[in-house]
Design a protein around this motif. Structure first.
Motif, PDB file in Angstrom:
ATOM      1  N   MET A  55       0.820  -1.212   0.000  1.00 61.48           N
ATOM      2  CA  MET A  55       0.000   0.000   0.000  1.00 61.48           C
ATOM      3  C   MET A  55       0.855   1.263   0.000  1.00 61.48           C
ATOM      4  N   GLU A  56       2.050   1.193   0.580  1.00 62.16           N
ATOM      5  CA  GLU A  56       2.911   2.371   0.699  1.00 62.16           C
ATOM      6  C   GLU A  56       3.770   2.614  -0.531  1.00 62.16           C
ATOM      7  N   GLU A  57       3.707   1.724  -1.520  1.00 59.50           N
ATOM      8  CA  GLU A  57       4.464   1.945  -2.752  1.00 59.50           C
ATOM      9  C   GLU A  57       3.875   3.135  -3.515  1.00 59.50           C
ATOM     10  N   ILE A  58       4.760   3.899  -4.154  1.00 57.34           N
ATOM     11  CA  ILE A  58       4.312   5.150  -4.772  1.00 57.34           C
ATOM     12  C   ILE A  58       3.997   5.011  -6.252  1.00 57.34           C
ATOM     13  N   GLU A  59       4.332   3.871  -6.873  1.00 56.51           N
ATOM     14  CA  GLU A  59       4.010   3.715  -8.290  1.00 56.51           C
ATOM     15  C   GLU A  59       2.501   3.657  -8.494  1.00 56.51           C
ATOM     16  N   ILE A  60       2.044   4.338  -9.524  1.00 57.13           N
ATOM     17  CA  ILE A  60       0.606   4.350  -9.814  1.00 57.13           C
ATOM     18  C   ILE A  60       0.110   2.935 -10.113  1.00 57.13           C
ATOM     19  N   SER A  61       0.937   2.141 -10.784  1.00 54.66           N
ATOM     20  CA  SER A  61       0.527   0.779 -11.124  1.00 54.66           C
ATOM     21  C   SER A  61       0.349  -0.096  -9.890  1.00 54.66           C
ATOM     22  N   SER A  62       0.988   0.262  -8.787  1.00 55.93           N
ATOM     23  CA  SER A  62       0.836  -0.491  -7.543  1.00 55.93           C
ATOM     24  C   SER A  62      -0.320   0.028  -6.700  1.00 55.93           C
ATOM     25  N   ARG A  63      -0.838   1.188  -7.062  1.00 56.78           N
ATOM     26  CA  ARG A  63      -1.920   1.793  -6.279  1.00 56.78           C
ATOM     27  C   ARG A  63      -3.274   1.674  -6.972  1.00 56.78           C
ATOM     28  N   LEU A  64      -3.280   1.650  -8.290  1.00 54.03           N
ATOM     29  CA  LEU A  64      -4.528   1.593  -9.047  1.00 54.03           C
ATOM     30  C   LEU A  64      -4.427   0.465 -10.070  1.00 54.03           C
ATOM     31  N   TYR A  65      -5.154  -0.611  -9.846  1.00 56.19           N
ATOM     32  CA  TYR A  65      -5.085  -1.731 -10.789  1.00 56.19           C
ATOM     33  C   TYR A  65      -6.328  -2.602 -10.654  1.00 56.19           C
ATOM     34  N   VAL A  66      -6.504  -3.473 -11.645  1.00 60.08           N
ATOM     35  CA  VAL A  66      -7.633  -4.411 -11.667  1.00 60.08           C
ATOM     36  C   VAL A  66      -7.069  -5.826 -11.670  1.00 60.08           C
ATOM     37  N   GLU A  67      -7.642  -6.679 -10.824  1.00 60.25           N
ATOM     38  CA  GLU A  67      -7.192  -8.064 -10.748  1.00 60.25           C
ATOM     39  C   GLU A  67      -8.414  -8.980 -10.644  1.00 60.25           C
ATOM     40  N   ASP A  68      -8.600  -9.819 -11.670  1.00 60.61           N
ATOM     41  CA  ASP A  68      -9.747 -10.742 -11.712  1.00 60.61           C
ATOM     42  C   ASP A  68     -11.072 -10.004 -11.543  1.00 60.61           C
ATOM     43  N   GLY A  69     -11.179  -8.856 -12.196  1.00 66.19           N
ATOM     44  CA  GLY A  69     -12.414  -8.083 -12.132  1.00 66.19           C
ATOM     45  C   GLY A  69     -12.614  -7.301 -10.844  1.00 66.19           C
ATOM     46  N   VAL A  70     -11.619  -7.312  -9.949  1.00 64.47           N
ATOM     47  CA  VAL A  70     -11.688  -6.582  -8.675  1.00 64.47           C
ATOM     48  C   VAL A  70     -10.828  -5.327  -8.797  1.00 64.47           C
ATOM     49  N   TYR A  71     -11.379  -4.211  -8.414  1.00 60.27           N
ATOM     50  CA  TYR A  71     -10.676  -2.929  -8.528  1.00 60.27           C
ATOM     51  C   TYR A  71      -9.981  -2.600  -7.209  1.00 60.27           C
TER      52      TYR A  71
END
Length: 324
Positions: A55-71
């Motif tokens: 959760m503390e990672e600053i990359e956008i890809s680590s903060r906003l993503y979709v996995e198996d239809g879950v946001y």
């Protein structure tokens, strides 16, 4: 700790655990969860939830993503905003169909006020999506309140800087030092708010895309668009407030420099004014036999007169040039 909520006639109701025995649990608020609680929630939504380090990672890809239809959406939110040193920590929102999970390790004010308000009044909490939007709206409202308070405090500091009440230079210096510390704290607070709003801007844009993909209702898409506009306007206001604080910091340092220059100018003028009398006194303080003025009856008053005139002339010249 797990806080589970169900929807009861468009209102939220807190229940014990994930098995309410009645209406299905729609929102689970995880506060500093244990490993066992994380495992229970992962089994409930069917995917792994992020750890605190993730959760503390600053990359956008680590903060906003979709996995198996879950946001998965993570934003940095402040807590303990009553003072100028809030606690800043990430909060993750997990939207899995009609199930919402929030994961946090601190206590933002909105997570206390929103469930109470949603329990007492019908505010449109019909599913997990509308609960998420309502929660984000409460968070933005709280950030707006913090920025409004900071703006009022900065305005008061501005008046103290440009209209000081102290008449003595020493007291004004101490007052300016206190103002510098207060401005520094306001800048830190505003900077934290701006960072939080930046993450919320990205989150609201991601949500707008998600609601478009999932073909959410027109009302939901309109609320997300309004949320994005509110966050953008608050981000602009925080930037303006930060610029104003920077200006006031520079102005305060300038006022301190003016005070110091005035003191140095007075000392310099005093040194120049008393230099010629000192020269006259030094000349007539020498012990030479051949000094005819020593035997004059008017020698002593003449020397005193020379010293007075030599002090008055530089002072008059400085006043005429406008240096005093």
């Amino acid at each position: 700790m797990i806080k589970a909520f169900v929807i009861d006639q468009d209102r939220l109701r807190l229940v014990d655990g994930l098995s309410s025995g009645g209406s299905p649990v729609v929102w689970v608020d995880l506060v500093s969860p244990t490993k066992e609680e994380e495992a229970d929630i992962e089994a409930w939504i069917g995917v792994e939830i992020p750890t605190r380090e993730e959760m503390e990672e600053i990359e956008i890809s680590s903060r906003l993503y979709v996995e198996d239809g879950v946001y998965f959406m993570t934003a940095t939110l402040p807590a303990s905003t009553e003072g100028d040193e809030p606690i800043i920590s990430p909060v993750t929102f997990v939207l899995a169909g009609n199930r919402l999970v929030t994961i946090r390790y601190h206590e933002p004010r909105a997570f206390q006020t929103f469930p109470v308000r949603a329990e007492k009044a019908s505010i449109g909490c019909t599913n997990a999506e509308t609960i998420l939007i309502g929660l984000l709206e409460a968070i933005v409202d709280r950030l707006a309140d913090v920025l409004e308070r900071a703006s009022r405090d900065v305005e008061a500091l501005s008046k103290d800087i440009f209209n000081p009440t102290e008449t003595k230079a020493s007291k004004r210096d101490r007052s300016f030092q206190l103002l510098l510390k207060q401005l520094g704290r306001k800048e830190s607070l505003t900077s934290n708010m701006r960072d939080s709003l930046t993450t919320l801007q990205r989150l609201s844009s991601f949500m707008a895309h998600a609601t478009g993909q999932s073909k959410s209702s027109k009302d939901v898409r309109a609320r997300v668009k309004t949320l994005s506009r509110d966050v953008a306007s608050l981000a602009d206001h925080s930037s303006f407030l930060s610029q104003k604080i920077t200006f006031l910091l520079d102005a305060t340092l300038g006022m301190i420099n003016i005070e110091q220059n005035a003191i140095i100018k007075i000392v310099s003028v005093a040194a120049v004014v008393f230099l010629p009398p000192t020269l006259v006194a030094s000349i007539y303080g020498m012990n030479f036999d051949a000094m005819p003025e020593l035997k004059w009856n008017i020698g002593y008053p003449l020397a005193l007169g020379l010293m007075v005139v030599s002090a008055v002339l530089p002072f008059w010249y400085f006043r005429r040039r406008g240096w005093l």
